[in-house]
Motif scaffolding. Sequence first.
Motif, PDB file in Angstrom:
ATOM      1  N   ALA A   5       0.844  -1.200   0.000  1.00 28.25           N
ATOM      2  CA  ALA A   5       0.000   0.000   0.000  1.00 28.25           C
ATOM      3  C   ALA A   5       0.878   1.248   0.000  1.00 28.25           C
ATOM      4  N   ASP A   6       0.316   2.363  -0.465  1.00 26.60           N
ATOM      5  CA  ASP A   6       1.036   3.632  -0.473  1.00 26.60           C
ATOM      6  C   ASP A   6       1.354   4.078   0.950  1.00 26.60           C
ATOM      7  N   TYR A   7       2.447   4.828   1.080  1.00 23.65           N
ATOM      8  CA  TYR A   7       2.821   5.362   2.381  1.00 23.65           C
ATOM      9  C   TYR A   7       1.947   6.569   2.726  1.00 23.65           C
ATOM     10  N   ASP A  43       1.132  10.440   4.149  1.00 23.23           N
ATOM     11  CA  ASP A  43       1.833  11.714   3.968  1.00 23.23           C
ATOM     12  C   ASP A  43       2.672  12.067   5.197  1.00 23.23           C
ATOM     13  N   LYS A  98      -1.696   0.377   6.875  1.00 24.94           N
ATOM     14  CA  LYS A  98      -1.737   1.356   5.782  1.00 24.94           C
ATOM     15  C   LYS A  98      -1.437   2.767   6.274  1.00 24.94           C
ATOM     16  N   SER A 105       4.264   4.433   8.352  1.00 18.66           N
ATOM     17  CA  SER A 105       5.459   4.410   7.509  1.00 18.66           C
ATOM     18  C   SER A 105       6.409   3.316   7.969  1.00 18.66           C
ATOM     19  N   ARG A 115       6.067  -2.112   4.406  1.00 21.95           N
ATOM     20  CA  ARG A 115       6.484  -1.181   5.458  1.00 21.95           C
ATOM     21  C   ARG A 115       7.917  -1.456   5.908  1.00 21.95           C
TER      22      ARG A 115
END
Length: 282
Positions: free
Chosen positions: A169-171, A173, A249, A252, A275
Amino acid sequence: RGDLIKRIISCGYEVIVTGPNRVDVEKIEALGARFVEIPMNKNGVNPKEDLKYQKALYELFKKEKPDVVLGYTSKPVIYGSIAAKKAGVPHKVAMITGLGYAFTAQTKKAKAIRAVMSVLYKKALNCADTVIFQNPDDREQFVSSGLVKSEKCRVVNGSGVNTNRFSVADYPDKITFFMLSRVMHSKGIREYLRACELVKEKHPEVRFMLLGACENIQDSLSKEDLAPYIEKGIIEHFGETDRVEDYYKQCSVYVLPSYREGTPRTVLEAMSMGRAIITTDA
């Protein structure tokens, strides 16, 4: 271990799952398994209650006549292996997923429990045909302590992860650290909280998450111990959930500063989701 149950059933076997209460029984039955409740206090030290648990397992095994018994966590391994041997079960498998409080803490109580558990493990693992460990250190400790013969042992790299569920999954912000664990000393909770404090002092924008229950057992922090960290905004504390992937999700970096593990499933899940990991060689 739902995926393991589903896989065994898909091979044409009937699976019976025992548990100390009816929590999540609907989910177990939805897998296609049959559930049998056998009361057991996983943290209790009352020998009469433990022998009652062993007797109930023996009676179940005599009634059901299973081909294989697989026990994991300390009491099911100990009393399940002994009961299965007495009941004449052909194949008895014990899985040591980690050693826990009794083998990591150095209090007088922990040392006393460790001495008793070592005797019980030796008797139980003598009854087992195969003993599965989740890291070579635990295997070496048991073999060198004379608790199990090396030829019975197998080492696997954890219980595995469903990579479809725990996909990359995207990190987020914002830089976010996350620990998923029971709130226990042996899991490194004190070290995590102290690290959160130190980083927050210099980088107040960094987010710290903790997911896990405070339990009324000897190794656990209380809710009162945890409250100041929550009230000061050092950490965000979340209760138990079936949707742990939603929390991975949000982070980080996944953190598990545990003092003793097998191969922790949470680390594997976090890695599966891409991760970064901070953990111990424990």
